[in-house]
Design a protein around this motif. Structure first.
Motif, PDB file in Angstrom:
ATOM      1  N   ALA A 210       0.827  -1.204   0.000  1.00 20.15           N
ATOM      2  CA  ALA A 210       0.000   0.000   0.000  1.00 20.15           C
ATOM      3  C   ALA A 210       0.864   1.258   0.000  1.00 20.15           C
ATOM      4  O   ALA A 210       0.599   2.214  -0.749  1.00 20.15           O
ATOM      5  N   VAL A 211       1.901   1.280   0.823  1.00 20.23           N
ATOM      6  CA  VAL A 211       2.782   2.450   0.880  1.00 20.23           C
ATOM      7  C   VAL A 211       3.500   2.645  -0.454  1.00 20.23           C
ATOM      8  O   VAL A 211       3.716   3.773  -0.904  1.00 20.23           O
ATOM      9  N   PHE A 222      -3.617   2.367  -3.090  1.00 22.61           N
ATOM     10  CA  PHE A 222      -3.173   2.421  -1.695  1.00 22.61           C
ATOM     11  C   PHE A 222      -4.312   2.041  -0.751  1.00 22.61           C
ATOM     12  O   PHE A 222      -4.157   1.219   0.151  1.00 22.61           O
ATOM     13  N   GLY A 223      -5.491   2.648  -0.946  1.00 20.74           N
ATOM     14  CA  GLY A 223      -6.610   2.364  -0.067  1.00 20.74           C
ATOM     15  C   GLY A 223      -7.070   0.922  -0.154  1.00 20.74           C
ATOM     16  O   GLY A 223      -7.380   0.304   0.873  1.00 20.74           O
ATOM     17  N   ILE A 224      -7.099   0.371  -1.356  1.00 24.60           N
ATOM     18  CA  ILE A 224      -7.515  -1.028  -1.522  1.00 24.60           C
ATOM     19  C   ILE A 224      -6.575  -1.962  -0.769  1.00 24.60           C
ATOM     20  O   ILE A 224      -7.010  -2.856  -0.027  1.00 24.60           O
ATOM     21  N   LEU A 225      -5.278  -1.770  -0.936  1.00 27.88           N
ATOM     22  CA  LEU A 225      -4.313  -2.647  -0.272  1.00 27.88           C
ATOM     23  C   LEU A 225      -4.325  -2.446   1.238  1.00 27.88           C
ATOM     24  O   LEU A 225      -4.184  -3.415   2.000  1.00 27.88           O
ATOM     25  N   GLU A 255      -7.184  13.235  -2.883  1.00 27.14           N
ATOM     26  CA  GLU A 255      -6.400  12.008  -2.790  1.00 27.14           C
ATOM     27  C   GLU A 255      -6.750  11.222  -1.528  1.00 27.14           C
ATOM     28  O   GLU A 255      -6.848   9.994  -1.546  1.00 27.14           O
ATOM     29  N   TYR A 256      -6.939  11.962  -0.421  1.00 24.23           N
ATOM     30  CA  TYR A 256      -7.287  11.271   0.820  1.00 24.23           C
ATOM     31  C   TYR A 256      -8.671  10.620   0.706  1.00 24.23           C
ATOM     32  O   TYR A 256      -8.874   9.482   1.148  1.00 24.23           O
ATOM     33  N   GLY A 257      -9.609  11.321   0.105  1.00 23.88           N
ATOM     34  CA  GLY A 257     -10.929  10.746  -0.083  1.00 23.88           C
ATOM     35  C   GLY A 257     -10.900   9.501  -0.948  1.00 23.88           C
ATOM     36  O   GLY A 257     -11.588   8.507  -0.666  1.00 23.88           O
ATOM     37  N   ALA A 258     -10.088   9.522  -2.011  1.00 22.21           N
ATOM     38  CA  ALA A 258      -9.962   8.343  -2.864  1.00 22.21           C
ATOM     39  C   ALA A 258      -9.364   7.177  -2.095  1.00 22.21           C
ATOM     40  O   ALA A 258      -9.794   6.018  -2.247  1.00 22.21           O
ATOM     41  N   ALA A 259      -8.373   7.464  -1.253  1.00 22.51           N
ATOM     42  CA  ALA A 259      -7.757   6.402  -0.460  1.00 22.51           C
ATOM     43  C   ALA A 259      -8.755   5.797   0.519  1.00 22.51           C
ATOM     44  O   ALA A 259      -8.823   4.571   0.683  1.00 22.51           O
ATOM     45  N   VAL A 260      -9.539   6.636   1.174  1.00 25.11           N
ATOM     46  CA  VAL A 260     -10.520   6.143   2.149  1.00 25.11           C
ATOM     47  C   VAL A 260     -11.599   5.313   1.454  1.00 25.11           C
ATOM     48  O   VAL A 260     -12.024   4.264   1.962  1.00 25.11           O
ATOM     49  N   GLY A 262     -11.260   3.593  -1.353  1.00 23.05           N
ATOM     50  CA  GLY A 262     -10.647   2.322  -1.698  1.00 23.05           C
ATOM     51  C   GLY A 262     -10.488   1.422  -0.490  1.00 23.05           C
ATOM     52  O   GLY A 262     -10.716   0.207  -0.567  1.00 23.05           O
ATOM     53  N   PHE A 263     -10.108   2.013   0.634  1.00 21.74           N
ATOM     54  CA  PHE A 263      -9.965   1.264   1.890  1.00 21.74           C
ATOM     55  C   PHE A 263     -11.297   0.634   2.291  1.00 21.74           C
ATOM     56  O   PHE A 263     -11.377  -0.570   2.564  1.00 21.74           O
ATOM     57  N   ALA A 264     -12.356   1.447   2.345  1.00 24.04           N
ATOM     58  CA  ALA A 264     -13.654   0.939   2.774  1.00 24.04           C
ATOM     59  C   ALA A 264     -14.176  -0.136   1.825  1.00 24.04           C
ATOM     60  O   ALA A 264     -14.735  -1.153   2.259  1.00 24.04           O
ATOM     61  N   GLY A 265     -13.981   0.073   0.533  1.00 24.21           N
ATOM     62  CA  GLY A 265     -14.482  -0.892  -0.436  1.00 24.21           C
ATOM     63  C   GLY A 265     -13.829  -2.252  -0.295  1.00 24.21           C
ATOM     64  O   GLY A 265     -14.518  -3.285  -0.258  1.00 24.21           O
ATOM     65  N   SER A 266     -12.502  -2.295  -0.221  1.00 23.43           N
ATOM     66  CA  SER A 266     -11.813  -3.586  -0.137  1.00 23.43           C
ATOM     67  C   SER A 266     -12.085  -4.272   1.197  1.00 23.43           C
ATOM     68  O   SER A 266     -12.238  -5.498   1.258  1.00 23.43           O
TER      69      SER A 266
END
Length: 384
Positions: A210-211, A222-225, A255-260, A262-266
Motif C-alpha cells: 500500500a505504501v 493504496f486504499g484497496i491494499l 487524494e485522501y478521499g480516494a484512499a478512504v 478504496g480502503f472501505a471498499g476492499s
C-alpha cells in the motif's frame, strides 16, 4: 499525474538523483565497510543509470532473498524434543497448535462452524482466517496429528515466505534512491526469528505494498491494499491517521478521499459476506480483542510483573486508549509544526502499533516485522 505530497509545505519538483550509496548515508554501514575496504569514495563508483527497458526499477531488488527462522523448523520437524523445549529453545509457533485447536485438522469452516472449548469461533480477522484455511487445503491428510501439524506449519511457512518476498521488494521499490533498504528487511534478524510465530507477515506485506502505491501517486490502489491489510490484522488502519495529517497540511483532500473509499471498499468486500452469513463468527475477533487478558508480548504484562498488580482487560484498554490519545496529539503537533516532512516511505512510522490498543496483546512478530520495515526507508528526508 503529480507525485503524492509529503509533509513538506512546498517543494519544487526534483530531478531524479542517483541511488544513495549506503556508506555515504549510514554511519553503521560506513563503519562496517571497513572490513571489506572501507566506504566507497564519491565519484569512484558512481551509481549507473538503469539499463534500457528497465524503467525506474531499483537496481538489485531481484537479488533480495528473504528467509525464515530455522528455529521453528527445528522444533516442528522433531529436531528439538520435549514438551517445553519450544519455549526454552525460542522455537514457539502458534501455527501447528491452532491447526487442531481451531478445527482445521477436523475440516471445520472458520467463522461458520462452532469450536469446542473456551473460544467458540476462530478469533482472527477474515483475511487471516482465509489464509489459514488455504494452508489447511495444502496440508496432506492421513497420518498422525503430529505429522499433519508439521505439514501445516510447512505450508504456512511457504506462503509466509511469499509475503516476506513481497515485503522486501516493496520496500526496495518504495524509495527510489535507496533500493538497498530491501536488504535491511530481508536480512533482519527479527524477521528470521519471528516470521512463523503467527500470520503477521500477511498484513505487513499488504501494508508495504500500500505504501508503495502511495509513493507512486496511486491513492485508490493504496486504499484497496490498506483495506486488505486491515482485513488481515487490525493495526494497518492506523496509517489513515498520519495520512490525514499529511493531506490536511498539503491540502490534498481529493487524494485522501480516494484512499478512504478504496480502503472501505476492499475491507467490505472481504468482511461483508462473513458478516452477513456468520455474524457470530465474524465478531469473535473483536470480542476476543476487547476481552483478552494481558499476555506474552504485552507491555502491561511486564508492568504487572514488576509492580505485582494485576491489570484486567478493561483497565489495560483504558490505559492504551489514553496513550493513543497522547500519541495523536503528538502526531498532530509534529505534522503542523515541522519545517520539513519525511519521505513518503517513512510516514508509516507515525502509527506504530506500540502506540495503540494493540499494546495489550499484539505478538512480538507484529512489532519486529513492522518496526524493521518502517525503520529502514525513512532516513532520507526527500519526497520520493
Amino acid at each position: 499525474m503529480s507525485p503524492m505530497p509529503s509533509l513538506q509545505k512546498t517543494s519544487a519538483p526534483r530531478e531524479r538523483s542517483q541511488t544513495v550509496i549506503p556508506t555515504h548515508r549510514d554511519e553503521v554501514a560506513a563503519a562496517g565497510s571497513e572490513l571489506i575496504g572501507g566506504p566507497t569514495a564519491a565519484g569512484r563508483c558512481p551509481a549507473p543509470e538503469n539499463p534500457p527497458g528497465t524503467g525506474d526499477r531499483p537496481r538489485g531488488h531481484r537479488h533480495v532473498r528473504p528467509g525464515h527462522g530455522a528455529e521453528a523448523a527445528l522444533l516442528q520437524l522433531g529436531l528439538v524434543p520435549g514438551t517445553t523445549s519450544q519455549y526454552t529453545h525460542a522455537c514457539y509457533s502458534d501455527i501447528p497448535h491452532l491447526f487442531s485447536g481451531r478445527g482445521f485438522a477436523d475440516g471445520l469452516v472458520p467463522y461458520f462452524d462452532r469450536l469446542t472449548g473456551d473460544i467458540p469461533f476462530l478469533e482472527y480477522p477474515v483475511l487471516t482466517g482465509l489464509f489459514m484455511e488455504v494452508a489447511s487445503w495444502l496440508t496432506p491428510g492421513g497420518g498422525d496429528l503430529a505429522e499433519r501439524e508439521q505439514a501445516y506449519w510447512l505450508a504456512n511457512a511457504g506462503l509466509l515466505m511469499v509475503c516476506a518476498a513481497v515485503l522486501a521488494v516493496c520496500v526496495a521499490r518504495t524509495h527510489r534512491r535507496r533500493p538497498w533498504d530491501g536488504l535491511l528487511v530481508a536480512l533482519a534478524p527479527s524477521v528470521a526469528l519471528t516470521a512463523t510465530i503467527n500470520w503477521d507477515l500477511l498484513a505487513v506485506a499488504l501494508t508495504a505494498a500500500a505504501v508503495l502505491m502511495w509513493a507512486r501517486s496511486r491513492p485508490v490502489a493504496f486504499g484497496i491494499l490498506l483495506g486488505l491489510a486491515t482485513a488481515a490484522k487490525l493495526y494497518p488502519v492506523l496509517l489513515l491517521l498520519p495520512l490525514l495529517l499529511l493531506c490536511c497540511r498539503a491540502g490534498k483532500w481529493r487524494e485522501y478521499g480516494a484512499a478512504v473509499l478504496g480502503f472501505a471498499g476492499s475491507w467490505l468486500v472481504v468482511n461483508l459476506p462473513v458478516m452477513l452469513l456468520a455474524p457470530e463468527g465474524w465478531k469473535q475477533f473483536y470480542l476476543f480483542s476487547r476481552q483478552r487478558n494481558v499476555d506474552f508480548g504485552s507491555v502491561w504484562l511486564l508492568v504487572g510483573q514488576r509492580t505485582g498488580a494485576s491489570i484486567p482487560p478493561d483497565r489495560a484498554n483504558l490505559y492504551a486508549l489514553l496513550l493513543m490519545g497522547m500519541a495523536v496529539i503528538g502526531l498532530a503537533y509534529l505534522a503542523f509544526t515541522a519545517p520539513a516532512g519525511p519521505a513518503s516511505s517513512s510516514w508509516p512510522s507515525w502509527s506504530s502499533p506500540r502506540s495503540s490498543s494493540s499494546t495489550r496483546s499484539t505478538r512480538l512478530s507484529t512489532y519486529c516485522g513492522w518496526s524493521r520495515w518502517r525503520s529502514s526507508p525513512g532516513r532520507a528526508g526527500a519526497t520520493s
